[in-house]
Design an enzyme around this catalytic site. Sequence first.
Site, PDB file in Angstrom:
ATOM      1  N   ASP A  99       0.880  -1.166   0.000  1.00  0.00           N
ATOM      2  CA  ASP A  99       0.000   0.000   0.000  1.00  0.00           C
ATOM      3  C   ASP A  99       0.920   1.220   0.000  1.00  0.00           C
ATOM      4  O   ASP A  99       1.728   1.391   0.911  1.00  0.00           O
ATOM      5  CB  ASP A  99      -0.856  -0.040   1.270  1.00  0.00           C
ATOM      6  CG  ASP A  99      -2.194   0.631   1.100  1.00  0.00           C
ATOM      7  OD1 ASP A  99      -2.199   1.759   0.589  1.00  0.00           O
ATOM      8  OD2 ASP A  99      -3.219   0.038   1.490  1.00  0.00           O
ATOM      9  N   ASP A 201      -2.889   4.726  -2.473  1.00  0.00           N
ATOM     10  CA  ASP A 201      -3.937   5.314  -1.644  1.00  0.00           C
ATOM     11  C   ASP A 201      -4.425   6.638  -2.260  1.00  0.00           C
ATOM     12  O   ASP A 201      -3.623   7.455  -2.707  1.00  0.00           O
ATOM     13  CB  ASP A 201      -3.327   5.571  -0.256  1.00  0.00           C
ATOM     14  CG  ASP A 201      -4.348   5.900   0.806  1.00  0.00           C
ATOM     15  OD1 ASP A 201      -5.224   5.057   1.060  1.00  0.00           O
ATOM     16  OD2 ASP A 201      -4.278   7.004   1.370  1.00  0.00           O
ATOM     17  N   GLU A 264      -6.537   3.585  -5.860  1.00  0.00           N
ATOM     18  CA  GLU A 264      -7.782   3.719  -5.086  1.00  0.00           C
ATOM     19  C   GLU A 264      -8.489   4.977  -5.567  1.00  0.00           C
ATOM     20  O   GLU A 264      -7.964   6.084  -5.430  1.00  0.00           O
ATOM     21  CB  GLU A 264      -7.512   3.826  -3.586  1.00  0.00           C
ATOM     22  CG  GLU A 264      -8.820   3.822  -2.791  1.00  0.00           C
ATOM     23  CD  GLU A 264      -8.749   4.525  -1.443  1.00  0.00           C
ATOM     24  OE1 GLU A 264      -9.625   4.279  -0.613  1.00  0.00           O
ATOM     25  OE2 GLU A 264      -7.843   5.352  -1.230  1.00  0.00           O
ATOM     26  N   HIS A 325     -11.254  -2.246   3.803  1.00  0.00           N
ATOM     27  CA  HIS A 325     -11.174  -1.825   5.206  1.00  0.00           C
ATOM     28  C   HIS A 325     -11.884  -0.500   5.467  1.00  0.00           C
ATOM     29  O   HIS A 325     -11.852  -0.007   6.589  1.00  0.00           O
ATOM     30  CB  HIS A 325      -9.704  -1.715   5.607  1.00  0.00           C
ATOM     31  CG  HIS A 325      -8.975  -0.666   4.819  1.00  0.00           C
ATOM     32  ND1 HIS A 325      -8.772  -0.763   3.459  1.00  0.00           N
ATOM     33  CD2 HIS A 325      -8.457   0.518   5.189  1.00  0.00           C
ATOM     34  CE1 HIS A 325      -8.145   0.317   3.042  1.00  0.00           C
ATOM     35  NE2 HIS A 325      -7.934   1.116   4.062  1.00  0.00           N
ATOM     36  N   ASP A 326     -12.490   0.079   4.437  1.00  0.00           N
ATOM     37  CA  ASP A 326     -13.227   1.337   4.603  1.00  0.00           C
ATOM     38  C   ASP A 326     -14.733   1.173   4.404  1.00  0.00           C
ATOM     39  O   ASP A 326     -15.474   2.155   4.510  1.00  0.00           O
ATOM     40  CB  ASP A 326     -12.739   2.375   3.575  1.00  0.00           C
ATOM     41  CG  ASP A 326     -11.277   2.719   3.729  1.00  0.00           C
ATOM     42  OD1 ASP A 326     -10.793   2.776   4.878  1.00  0.00           O
ATOM     43  OD2 ASP A 326     -10.601   2.947   2.699  1.00  0.00           O
TER      44      ASP A 326
HETATM   45  C1  GLC Z   1      -7.745   5.658   1.970  1.00  0.00           C
HETATM   46  C2  GLC Z   1      -7.622   4.491   2.908  1.00  0.00           C
HETATM   47  C3  GLC Z   1      -8.258   4.856   4.207  1.00  0.00           C
HETATM   48  C4  GLC Z   1      -7.513   6.017   4.791  1.00  0.00           C
HETATM   49  C5  GLC Z   1      -7.471   7.185   3.795  1.00  0.00           C
HETATM   50  C6  GLC Z   1      -6.455   8.197   4.201  1.00  0.00           C
HETATM   51  O1  GLC Z   1      -9.057   5.930   1.645  1.00  0.00           O
HETATM   52  O2  GLC Z   1      -8.181   3.356   2.324  1.00  0.00           O
HETATM   53  O3  GLC Z   1      -8.283   3.791   5.104  1.00  0.00           O
HETATM   54  O4  GLC Z   1      -8.121   6.443   5.973  1.00  0.00           O
HETATM   55  O5  GLC Z   1      -7.100   6.759   2.517  1.00  0.00           O
HETATM   56  O6  GLC Z   1      -5.161   7.714   3.964  1.00  0.00           O
END
Ligand code: GLC
Length: 531
Positions: A99, A201, A264, A325-326
């Site tokens: 990541d 990310d 992402e 995880h979100d």
């Molecule tokens: C992404 C991650 C999330 C995190 C955010 C800030 O959306 O998946 O878990 O809180 O970025 O880094």
Amino acid sequence: MADTVWWKRGTVYQVYPRSFQDSDGDGIGDLRGITRRLDYLAWLGVDAVWISPFYPSPMADFGYDVADYCGVDPLFGTLADFEALIAEAHFRRLKVILDFVPNHTSIAHPWFAESRASRTNPKRDWYIWRDPAPDGGPPNNWISNFGGPAWTRDEATGQYYYHAFLREQPDLNWRNPDVRAAMHDALRFWLDRDVDGFRVDVIWHLMKDEGFRDNPENPGFGPGQAEINRFAQVYSADRPEVFDVIAEMRAVLAPYGERVLIGEIYLPVERLVAYYGADLAGVDLPFNFQLIQTPWNARSVADLVVSYEEALPPGGWPNWVLGNHDQPRIAARVGPDQAAIAAMLLLTLRGTPTLYYGDELGLAQVSIPPERVQDPWEHNEPGHGRDPERTPMQWDDSLNAGFSTAEPWLPQTTDAAIRNVEYQRDDARSLLTLYRRLLRLRRDHTALATGTFRSLPATTDFVFAYERQDGATKLRILLNFSALQQVIVITDPEENRWSVLLSTHAARTGGGADATIILEGNEGVILIQAA
Ligand code: GLC
Ligand code: MG
């Protein structure tokens, strides 16, 4: 890239490292724990493991606040532990995806300490500093994704710094070439240690409007929504300049061969597909979260799949995600009976699937007592926290479901004694067995891995039917999104030799199917055309 490249044929499995396996008895998962469980991933039949951040971090956002891009937080182990993990993974033919968190660092990153020290510090411009508005308030109306203003005033110099997330996560200034060079070095650090790619990310956030214009109001904003939705993120994200940044990252990966770049991106389909880039110079896989966001019924899902397929640029490879995880757990969102339909859908669509750990067991959302809340978002905006989907993996019926000898950092499901790997692995009717069979079929049938996709005309409103084909091999997938029996006409008169390859209902015996098939409620089947 040819259809044979691993990230097109393969399945990605996401591990949230705090929650997979603890090895040192502190109640928090770690790298040695992941290594210990690689045999499970190989047995399950996935091809790559994406590990959420394990870099040194104060853990304000559980590792998405990075204090050193080239290290391992002691909580998770050491660099040597990571090197052992990657060697053991590769030994089992599993790829490892890291990541990469380029949008922001931790407030504790040494770069930020320098940047905030004075207005003239050489690293001042590595972050985004602006003067206050004339009234002394924040420079514009941008909101943090976790609620509240996205700007924090720093006493030392009287300027505000920008943070799209927590104030402990200051955004880097990607317009600065030194930032880009430093971040490229971080990518190379891991590529040189043989990682197979990166999940990047919030990649659509990297560039912001040069003029820092106010975002417009979002007319769709209403009660229950997180505060970030008050404004449309027109100027704070998805800016055209981001594509140069991505092309440069790609160029860093290029000399290393078949490495994957995943982005992402939470955007509507039309914008999402732009991230393949002109001439596919963007990310290989712009994460497609549409299944998470679409209402769970046959028509909506069918329409979504068809429109996504149509929106793809020539050569752009599709991908599908059901959870991360979100996001709330899929089994909780669609219910335990439909979880099997979701599994069959994810693993039979055209495109790279990404599984979220524990979804193969049907893990539910775990309700977290107020005193055990961990996610800072839950503290800022109650009800939006992500702890319920981050609870520790459940391996067996021993103490803490085999996750740790100590009290886990988050509670596990109340049915952990039966909802665990050991309990489900030998049960022919379990969700875990279904996942494993589906993953096996994907490996055995090129039609599923890389074949063409064709939606079939709906004979009922409750079934989504489609065909996957590779050469002479044709498979048909029929998914019943309802709890009621559905009668489906499956064949054209001249091609009526279909047999059942797999059903979500273990009780269905193989054998030849007739011109019609009766699907049980919540049943999905994969049919194969006999030669
Ligand atoms: C992404 C991650 C999330 C995190 C955010 C800030 O959306 O998946 O878990 O809180 O970025 O880094
Ligand atoms: Mg541990």
